[in-house]
Design a protein around this motif. Structure first.
Motif, PDB file in Angstrom:
ATOM      1  N   ILE A 125      -7.643   3.073   9.350  1.00  0.00           N
ATOM      2  CA  ILE A 125      -7.731   3.036  11.131  1.00  0.00           C
ATOM      3  C   ILE A 125      -7.182   4.635  11.334  1.00  0.00           C
ATOM      4  O   ILE A 125      -8.161   5.394  12.546  1.00  0.00           O
ATOM      5  CB  ILE A 125      -6.312   2.042  11.764  1.00  0.00           C
ATOM      6  N   ASN A 126      -5.838   4.938  10.850  1.00  0.00           N
ATOM      7  CA  ASN A 126      -5.945   6.043  10.653  1.00  0.00           C
ATOM      8  C   ASN A 126      -7.316   7.776  10.295  1.00  0.00           C
ATOM      9  O   ASN A 126      -7.132   8.311  11.379  1.00  0.00           O
ATOM     10  CB  ASN A 126      -4.720   6.639  10.029  1.00  0.00           C
ATOM     11  N   HIS A 127      -7.831   7.357   9.596  1.00  0.00           N
ATOM     12  CA  HIS A 127      -9.212   8.004   9.193  1.00  0.00           C
ATOM     13  C   HIS A 127     -10.369   7.812  10.725  1.00  0.00           C
ATOM     14  O   HIS A 127     -10.375   9.040  10.715  1.00  0.00           O
ATOM     15  CB  HIS A 127     -10.047   7.446   8.179  1.00  0.00           C
ATOM     16  N   TYR A 128     -10.521   6.379  11.022  1.00  0.00           N
ATOM     17  CA  TYR A 128     -11.356   6.930  12.186  1.00  0.00           C
ATOM     18  C   TYR A 128     -10.333   7.912  13.369  1.00  0.00           C
ATOM     19  O   TYR A 128     -11.171   7.635  14.769  1.00  0.00           O
ATOM     20  CB  TYR A 128     -11.250   4.933  12.871  1.00  0.00           C
ATOM     21  N   LYS A 129      -9.171   7.099  13.751  1.00  0.00           N
ATOM     22  CA  LYS A 129      -8.303   8.299  14.292  1.00  0.00           C
ATOM     23  C   LYS A 129      -9.061   9.720  14.276  1.00  0.00           C
ATOM     24  O   LYS A 129      -8.275  10.563  15.369  1.00  0.00           O
ATOM     25  CB  LYS A 129      -7.006   7.658  14.337  1.00  0.00           C
ATOM     26  N   GLU A 130      -8.818  10.419  13.205  1.00  0.00           N
ATOM     27  CA  GLU A 130      -8.465  11.445  12.994  1.00  0.00           C
ATOM     28  C   GLU A 130     -10.529  11.942  12.721  1.00  0.00           C
ATOM     29  O   GLU A 130     -10.544  13.064  13.393  1.00  0.00           O
ATOM     30  CB  GLU A 130      -8.752  11.358  11.329  1.00  0.00           C
ATOM     31  N   LYS A 131     -11.044  11.237  12.907  1.00  0.00           N
ATOM     32  CA  LYS A 131     -12.636  11.676  13.699  1.00  0.00           C
ATOM     33  C   LYS A 131     -13.448  11.198  14.266  1.00  0.00           C
ATOM     34  O   LYS A 131     -14.069  11.207  15.170  1.00  0.00           O
ATOM     35  CB  LYS A 131     -13.360  10.521  12.122  1.00  0.00           C
ATOM     36  N   TYR A 132     -12.589  10.787  14.855  1.00  0.00           N
ATOM     37  CA  TYR A 132     -13.235  10.130  16.727  1.00  0.00           C
ATOM     38  C   TYR A 132     -12.079   9.999  17.792  1.00  0.00           C
ATOM     39  O   TYR A 132     -12.447   9.734  18.772  1.00  0.00           O
ATOM     40  CB  TYR A 132     -13.675   8.565  17.054  1.00  0.00           C
ATOM     41  N   GLY A 133     -11.320  10.549  17.497  1.00  0.00           N
ATOM     42  CA  GLY A 133      -9.721  10.345  18.763  1.00  0.00           C
ATOM     43  C   GLY A 133      -9.207   8.941  18.666  1.00  0.00           C
ATOM     44  O   GLY A 133      -9.470   8.028  18.043  1.00  0.00           O
ATOM     45  N   LEU A 134      -8.668   8.753  19.752  1.00  0.00           N
ATOM     46  CA  LEU A 134      -8.012   7.456  20.027  1.00  0.00           C
ATOM     47  C   LEU A 134      -9.635   6.167  20.394  1.00  0.00           C
ATOM     48  O   LEU A 134      -8.350   5.085  20.076  1.00  0.00           O
ATOM     49  CB  LEU A 134      -7.316   7.542  21.086  1.00  0.00           C
ATOM     50  N   CYS A 135     -10.398   6.511  20.993  1.00  0.00           N
ATOM     51  CA  CYS A 135     -10.773   5.207  20.761  1.00  0.00           C
ATOM     52  C   CYS A 135     -12.465   5.659  20.490  1.00  0.00           C
ATOM     53  O   CYS A 135     -12.803   6.972  20.382  1.00  0.00           O
ATOM     54  CB  CYS A 135     -10.707   4.224  22.024  1.00  0.00           C
ATOM     55  N   ARG A 136     -13.130   4.766  20.520  1.00  0.00           N
ATOM     56  CA  ARG A 136     -14.555   5.034  20.483  1.00  0.00           C
ATOM     57  C   ARG A 136     -15.799   4.143  21.028  1.00  0.00           C
ATOM     58  O   ARG A 136     -15.140   2.771  21.042  1.00  0.00           O
ATOM     59  CB  ARG A 136     -14.846   5.215  18.955  1.00  0.00           C
ATOM     60  N   ILE A 137     -17.068   3.889  21.488  1.00  0.00           N
ATOM     61  CA  ILE A 137     -17.649   2.960  22.050  1.00  0.00           C
ATOM     62  C   ILE A 137     -18.752   3.140  21.238  1.00  0.00           C
ATOM     63  O   ILE A 137     -19.237   3.541  20.502  1.00  0.00           O
ATOM     64  CB  ILE A 137     -18.273   3.916  23.245  1.00  0.00           C
ATOM     65  N   TYR A 138     -18.548   1.852  20.800  1.00  0.00           N
ATOM     66  CA  TYR A 138     -19.267   1.059  19.703  1.00  0.00           C
ATOM     67  C   TYR A 138     -20.539  -0.101  20.793  1.00  0.00           C
ATOM     68  O   TYR A 138     -20.077  -1.295  20.583  1.00  0.00           O
ATOM     69  CB  TYR A 138     -18.859   1.103  18.845  1.00  0.00           C
ATOM     70  N   ASP A 139     -22.055   0.571  20.655  1.00  0.00           N
ATOM     71  CA  ASP A 139     -22.405  -0.397  21.768  1.00  0.00           C
ATOM     72  C   ASP A 139     -21.872  -0.495  22.645  1.00  0.00           C
ATOM     73  O   ASP A 139     -21.968  -0.390  23.590  1.00  0.00           O
ATOM     74  CB  ASP A 139     -23.184  -1.690  20.907  1.00  0.00           C
ATOM     75  N   PHE A 145      -8.396   2.788  18.051  1.00  0.00           N
ATOM     76  CA  PHE A 145      -7.508   2.812  17.289  1.00  0.00           C
ATOM     77  C   PHE A 145      -5.926   2.712  17.417  1.00  0.00           C
ATOM     78  O   PHE A 145      -5.480   3.438  16.562  1.00  0.00           O
ATOM     79  CB  PHE A 145      -8.092   4.379  16.498  1.00  0.00           C
ATOM     80  N   GLU A 146      -5.329   3.357  18.697  1.00  0.00           N
ATOM     81  CA  GLU A 146      -4.204   3.595  19.156  1.00  0.00           C
ATOM     82  C   GLU A 146      -3.408   3.180  20.524  1.00  0.00           C
ATOM     83  O   GLU A 146      -4.179   4.436  21.474  1.00  0.00           O
ATOM     84  CB  GLU A 146      -3.758   5.270  18.395  1.00  0.00           C
ATOM     85  N   PRO A 147      -3.046   2.061  20.745  1.00  0.00           N
ATOM     86  CA  PRO A 147      -2.131   1.169  19.782  1.00  0.00           C
ATOM     87  C   PRO A 147      -3.841  -0.057  19.866  1.00  0.00           C
ATOM     88  O   PRO A 147      -5.254   0.262  20.106  1.00  0.00           O
ATOM     89  CB  PRO A 147      -2.011  -0.253  20.615  1.00  0.00           C
ATOM     90  N   LEU A 148      -4.215  -0.262  18.258  1.00  0.00           N
ATOM     91  CA  LEU A 148      -5.615  -0.714  18.134  1.00  0.00           C
ATOM     92  C   LEU A 148      -5.569  -2.063  18.509  1.00  0.00           C
ATOM     93  O   LEU A 148      -5.287  -3.432  18.761  1.00  0.00           O
ATOM     94  CB  LEU A 148      -5.304  -1.568  16.350  1.00  0.00           C
ATOM     95  N   GLY A 149      -7.354  -1.877  19.445  1.00  0.00           N
ATOM     96  CA  GLY A 149      -7.714  -3.031  20.164  1.00  0.00           C
ATOM     97  C   GLY A 149      -9.380  -3.130  19.863  1.00  0.00           C
ATOM     98  O   GLY A 149      -9.864  -1.659  19.471  1.00  0.00           O
TER      99      GLY A 149
END
Length: 158
Positions: A125-139, A145-149
């Protein structure tokens, strides 16, 4: 049906890698040299062995040379690349959505669903926060990622 560890072992075989579970003199949980991967035999769960094997495969695909000396910046970078490879292999964003759709609602359940240890999940989850920021649109979803949901996007049908 194969579990994740067995699937990774099939991958190692197709790449002509040898995996051996053995006793280590050091505190290392996994090591790789050339085409040989060692996994600490006395790890408590198959789930932890899966996470360690994924990281060692990450080293195989992303690293070169001896990177045991983590005081060297280049070695630290290679370690991070290998771990990131493992996170994306075992905790891909589409599996986060699948877990949400299956009713998973907390990190403990998510680790069980993804068959990873909780520490590995946190690091992913920390890796994805570093990569995408606090959230990512996926489909049709937004993964926070913070908070996870995970939330399904509302689609305006005008």
């Amino acid at each position: 049906m194969l579990n994740k560890y067995e699937k990774l072992l099939v991958k190692t075989e197709s790449d002509n890698l040898c995996v051996e579970e053995k006793q280590f003199k050091s505190r290392a949980k996994g090591l790789i040299k050339d085409k040989k991967i060692g996994i600490r035999k006395d790890l408590p769960t198959l789930t932890e062995k899966t996470c360690i094997l994924a990281e060692e495969l990450g080293h195989y695909y992303t690293s070169c040379g001896d990177i045991l000396d983590q005081t060297k910046t280049e070695n630290v970078k290679q370690e991070k690349r290998a771990r990131n490879w493992a996170y994306e292999k075992l905790v891909p964003p589409d599996k986060l959505i699948e877990a949400y759709e299956s009713g998973v609602r907390n990190r403990y359940e998510l680790a069980l669903y993804l068959d990873v240890i909780e520490e590995f999940l946190e690091e992913a989850i920390n890796h994805y926060k570093e990569k995408y920021g606090l959230c990512r649109i996926y489909d049709d979803y937004i993964i926070y990622f913070e908070p996870l949901g995970v939330f399904r996007k509302m689609i305006d049908k005008q």
